[in-house]
Structure formats: C-alpha cells, structure tokens
Design an enzyme around this catalytic site. Structure first.
Site, PDB file in Angstrom:
ATOM      1  N   ASP A   9       0.785  -1.240   0.000  1.00 47.70           N
ATOM      2  CA  ASP A   9       0.000   0.000   0.000  1.00 47.70           C
ATOM      3  C   ASP A   9       0.824   1.300   0.000  1.00 47.70           C
ATOM      4  O   ASP A   9       1.812   1.414   0.731  1.00 47.70           O
ATOM      5  CB  ASP A   9      -0.858   0.108   1.272  1.00 47.70           C
ATOM      6  CG  ASP A   9      -1.577  -1.150   1.628  1.00 47.70           C
ATOM      7  OD1 ASP A   9      -1.500  -2.132   0.877  1.00 47.70           O
ATOM      8  OD2 ASP A   9      -2.201  -1.164   2.691  1.00 47.70           O
ATOM      9  N   GLU A  26     -10.448  -2.317   4.369  1.00 48.76           N
ATOM     10  CA  GLU A  26      -9.118  -1.810   4.720  1.00 48.76           C
ATOM     11  C   GLU A  26      -8.947  -0.410   4.122  1.00 48.76           C
ATOM     12  O   GLU A  26      -9.716   0.018   3.262  1.00 48.76           O
ATOM     13  CB  GLU A  26      -8.025  -2.721   4.127  1.00 48.76           C
ATOM     14  CG  GLU A  26      -8.172  -4.191   4.496  1.00 48.76           C
ATOM     15  CD  GLU A  26      -7.038  -5.074   3.987  1.00 48.76           C
ATOM     16  OE1 GLU A  26      -6.509  -5.849   4.777  1.00 48.76           O
ATOM     17  OE2 GLU A  26      -6.687  -4.997   2.796  1.00 48.76           O
TER      18      GLU A  26
HETATM   19  C1  FRU Z   1      -3.854  -3.568   2.774  1.00 49.70           C
HETATM   20  C2  FRU Z   1      -3.204  -3.968   4.077  1.00 49.70           C
HETATM   21  C3  FRU Z   1      -3.521  -2.988   5.173  1.00 49.70           C
HETATM   22  C4  FRU Z   1      -2.378  -3.200   6.123  1.00 49.70           C
HETATM   23  C5  FRU Z   1      -1.220  -3.465   5.204  1.00 49.70           C
HETATM   24  C6  FRU Z   1      -0.202  -4.430   5.740  1.00 49.70           C
HETATM   25  O1  FRU Z   1      -3.236  -4.095   1.657  1.00 49.70           O
HETATM   26  O2  FRU Z   1      -3.634  -5.251   4.413  1.00 49.70           O
HETATM   27  O3  FRU Z   1      -4.798  -3.191   5.753  1.00 49.70           O
HETATM   28  O4  FRU Z   1      -2.170  -2.084   6.942  1.00 49.70           O
HETATM   29  O5  FRU Z   1      -1.780  -3.988   4.016  1.00 49.70           O
HETATM   30  O6  FRU Z   1       0.921  -4.511   4.911  1.00 49.70           O
END
Ligand code: FRU
Length: 502
Positions: free
Chosen positions: A69, A242
């Site tokens: 992300d 998320e």
């Molecule tokens: C989304 C996610 C978020 C988390 C991160 C962990 O892709 O799952 O929810 O903070 O990636 O790498």
C-alpha cells in the site's frame, strides 16, 4: 498468529470462503529485537535506469524489494511524499516498514531512506500523514505527523512526527494514541481536516466486520470515537475492509463527500478492489446516498489500497494505488523488486445518468514525459499512451499486440454496455499463479453517450484503460515478453511515447 485465528473465526461466522489475512502469514515476522536495524538501509542505489524484464518505466517501483500500500502521502513545500509498505529485507511481504520516495512533479520519483521500521508496538502498517500548520500537537509549526497502525499482538494507532521535512520520524512518547486490545482488525488511519467543526477526523477500517470508524481530535494526540459507518447492502460486505479515505469533491453547484474503502478479497474480479460510497459527512458521521452499490473506483484487477495526498494545493484530490492484487501479489515474476504503484490519478465527481460517479483520470503532470501525438506507432518503445474512440452501439473487439504474437484482447459489448478485458495466456506469462489468468475483467461503460474516447496507458507490465472523463477505468498487470506496441481492431488511433522516468 493470533490475527489469523481471529480471521478464521470471522470467516466461519460470516461463511466467507477464503481468509484474506493469509497474506499476513506469507513470511514469519521476526521478533522485535532482531528486526530494527540501527541504520535503516537506504534502498536506492543511485541507478539512473532500470532495465530488468517487466520493470515499469513510467510507474513508481523501488529499486529492490517488496512494496504494497501507498502510505502517508503528503505534499510539503513543493515536494510530494510517497511512503509505502516496504520490506527492507526481501522481495516478499514481511518486516513491514514505511519506505519513502519523493517527487516534485508526481511523475519522477527519487527513493529515499526507509522512514520507519518495526518498533516495540509492532510492524508499521498502513496510515497517513498531515502537516500541523498551527502546531496543535506541539512538535513544531509545520511538523509532518504520520499516523499508522502498529501491528503487534493487537492493531493500535500510533503517531510519529518529522521535523526534517519527512526524512526521519520520531515516535510520540504517548503512543499508542488509540490503544486496542479487543478488536482483531483495526487499522489504516486516514486523517483529514474538517473545517466546519474545526477538528481532525480519523477514518479507521475494521476488516471483516465491514465497518469504518470515525474518530475526532483537536490536538492530534487525544482522539475520541465519533461514529461507525456500515451498510446493509451485503454486496459491499465481502472481504475485509481496509485503507479508508474520506474526501470532499465539488458536484454540480455544491459538494459531496466520498468514503473510499479497499476490500479484499471482495473486489470486482475477486481478490482486491476499491469501492466507494458517496454522501455527506457532518463532522460526526458519514451518510451514504442511495446509489447502486457496490461502486468500484477501478474495475480492473490491480488497483488497491489507494488513498489521496494530504495538503494538496488547490484542494486537488490526487490518488495513487498499489498496482497489484493480494490473490497473486506474492508470485508476480518481478525481481529484485515486487510491485509498482498505479499512475497518479485525479479524482472528480461526474454525473452519469443523473447520478454522481467517482471518476479517475491520469494527472496532467504526465505531460512532462509525453511526446508528440502521432498516427503511427513506429518506434513507440516500452511505454506509451494511445487515444481513440469506440462505438458503444455495436459489438467490437480490439487488441494490444506485440511482435511475439502476444496480445490482450478487449471486447466492447454493446448489449451489456460493458468493456471486457481478457487477461488469458495470450497476454504473456500467467502461469506463476492460477488466479492470475482472468478471461473476463469487465467494467460498465459508465457513460450515457453513443461513443466514448478511450485513453490507454501501456508500460512493460501493465495496461491502464480509461475513458476521457474517467468514469470507466480498468487497471491490469500483464507480463508480455516485450511491451505491446500497437493496437489493432480500431481506427484512427493516436499514439504518443511516454519517456522513461528513470
Ligand atoms: C492492505 C493492508 C492494510 C495493512 C497493510 C499491511 O493491503 O492489508 O490493511 O495495513 O496492508 O501490509
């Protein structure tokens, strides 16, 4: 991993077939004491060009190692900061840290040193950053404040601040600012300013519970819970929620608020996708208008976890997404890096058939690397843009092709009013994961006209297809032996070269 057990329980309760948190188990997380280098490695190696097979030429990628992300995007003094989920030690998910890159034009990026590594509270998961212009938090006027989820035994919200323009961060001694010992999924803080109520708002995602919580604060350190957003539309309640974002955008004579939620594994073609709700936010809670949800920001397979830059000039809403999908991200054939970001996109609201839709177009800054328009594809190279019109009243097919006979076929289905991308073995390498090959990746036209202008952005391992207004968007990874270099099946195609950002 406790996180996984909670997830399995949630999957059993909700009847979900697959557990999206398997991704967090791809690589064991070492204990804290072994995992905090004294001098976080500076990942960029000063290379001015990168030429490995599949290496994107116009999209941000780190020189090496895994990213997911985008995080903490903030504009400060002419510099766009892009932090991102980063594994400083390898090319698969793990050791979650915030990598860092900067740009002065949203197009060319310079990789900086790793900004935050795992600490006593856990891995540094996703989050956001803001500029504290009035020094309400007391770390200094114009300090950059980063809010992230510390993922240890529990997911808790933490604060770190930078007084050196975003290069390094100091952890706030009062962390966690929002403690948690109850919820299994509670993460990805996005902090935005709400001028009418004179306070900062934090949106937080609650994973399998399909909820977004809003918290409020006036000093950025003390937070109180304001409300919870849910929907009764079960077509939106699949996968984990998320990476939320809350933005306001002009619409007709007024404005509307948009709540953006990433959803995995519940996207439009399975795996990862980004949905949105349009409505109002009154400083306490978000109320969605009655629209035909789920609405997807991008109907392709590979645009996830996107959020917008904070502190943007002219109130622009500019987003970048992770150009991958948790269904197969660990296996995409890229080395020594893994994953790219999408092209940066401008977000607007557009009216289609009397209702608003969230639209994404590639930012105007791309002009900086664009050549002259040409009717010929001669010498077009590895990265380019094409524009042409398609007739929405009759069925047709066009192809992006290369000289090895590989192609991506796109169908214009006039009866269903859909554009359908076929990502099968004709497109290039697909065998690395059996979820990668997708015979039908479709998007509604989201257009009430008889004709539509398409903008197609091709790079070595991706194709982004949009209409001119941005109401239809399909972002997909592909792994051909060489970049596609022509389009067949449509007339009057204009091509222009996009020069490498390396
Ligand atoms: C989304 C996610 C978020 C988390 C991160 C962990 O892709 O799952 O929810 O903070 O990636 O790498």
């Amino acid at each position: 991993m406790k996180f996984i057990n909670i997830c399995l329980l949630a999957a059993l309760v909700t009847g979900a077939a697959a557990c999206g948190d398997d991704k967090f188990d791809l690589q064991p997380t070492p204990p804290v004491e072994n995992d905090t280098p004294d001098n976080p490695e500076t990942p960029g190696d000063g290379a001015t060009s990168r030429n490995e097979q599949y290496r994107p030429q116009i999209h941000f990628t780190p020189a090496k190692n895994w990213i997911n992300d985008p995080n903490g995007m903030v504009y400060v003094d002419g510099v766009y900061h892009l932090y991102y989920q980063y594994n400083p030690q390898g090319n698969s998910w793990g050791n979650m840290s915030w990598g860092h890159a900067t740009s002065t034009d949203l197009v060319h990026w310079t990789e900086q040193g790793v900004a935050m590594v795992r600490n006593e509270w856990g891995d540094i998961f996703s989050g956001s950053a803001i500029v504290d212009k009035d020094n309400v938090a007391g770390f200094g006027k114009n300090a950059i404040l980063a809010f992230y989820t510390a993922s240890g035994e529990h997911q808790q919200q933490c604060l770190a601040y930078s007084t050196d323009g975003g290069a390094t961060y100091t952890q706030y001694e009062g962390n966690p600012v929002i403690p948690n010992s109850v919820l299994g999924d509670f993460r990805d803080p996005k902090v935005v300013w709400h001028k009418e109520s004179n306070k900062w708002i934090m949106a937080l995602a609650l994973g399998w519970s399909h909820q977004i919580e809003f918290w409020g604060s006036t000093d950025l350190k003390n937070w109180s819970r304001l409300s919870t957003f849910t929907t009764t539309n079960d077509r939106c309640n699949i996968g984990q929620w998320e990476c939320p974002d809350l933005i306001r955008l002009p619409y007709k004579d007024g404005e509307k608020w948009v709540l953006i939620v990433s959803n995995n594994p519940g996207g439009p073609v399975g795996g990862s996708g980004t949905e949105y709700f349009i409505g109002d936010f009154d400083g306490e809670s978000f109320t969605a208008m009655d629209l035909d949800y789920p609405l997807w920001l991008d109907y392709g397979a590979d645009n996830y976890a996107g959020v917008t830059w904070s502190n943007m000039p002219d109130s622009r809403a500019v987003m970048i997404g992770w150009m991958n999908n948790w269904n197969y991200s660990g296996d995409v054939p890229c080395n020594p890096w893994r994953s790219a970001m999408t092209l940066p996109r401008e977000l607007t609201l557009q009216e289609v058939n009397g209702s608003p839709l969230l639209a994404t177009t590639v930012v105007k800054e791309m002009e900086a690397i664009a050549g002259e328009w040409n009717v010929s594809n001669d010498g077009i190279g590895d990265a380019w843009e094409a524009r042409f019109n398609i007739d929405l009243t009759t069925n047709s097919v066009f192809r992006l092709e290369n000289s090895y006979g590989q192609y991506m076929e796109v169908e214009v289905n006039a009866a269903a009013r859909k554009l359908i991308v076929k990502r099968t073995s004709t497109t290039g390498e697909t065998r690395f994961n059996n979820m990668f090959s997708l015979p039908s990746i479709s998007s509604p036209f989201n257009c009430d006209d008889k004709e539509m202008e398409l903008h197609v952005f091709v790079d070595r391992s991706s194709v982004e297809i949009m209409n001119a207004t941005g109401t239809m968007c399909l972002t997909n990874l592909v792994f051909p032996r060489e970049s596609y270099n022509r389009i067949s099946g449509v007339e009057d195609v204009s091509y222009r070269k996009l020069s490498s950002i390396w």
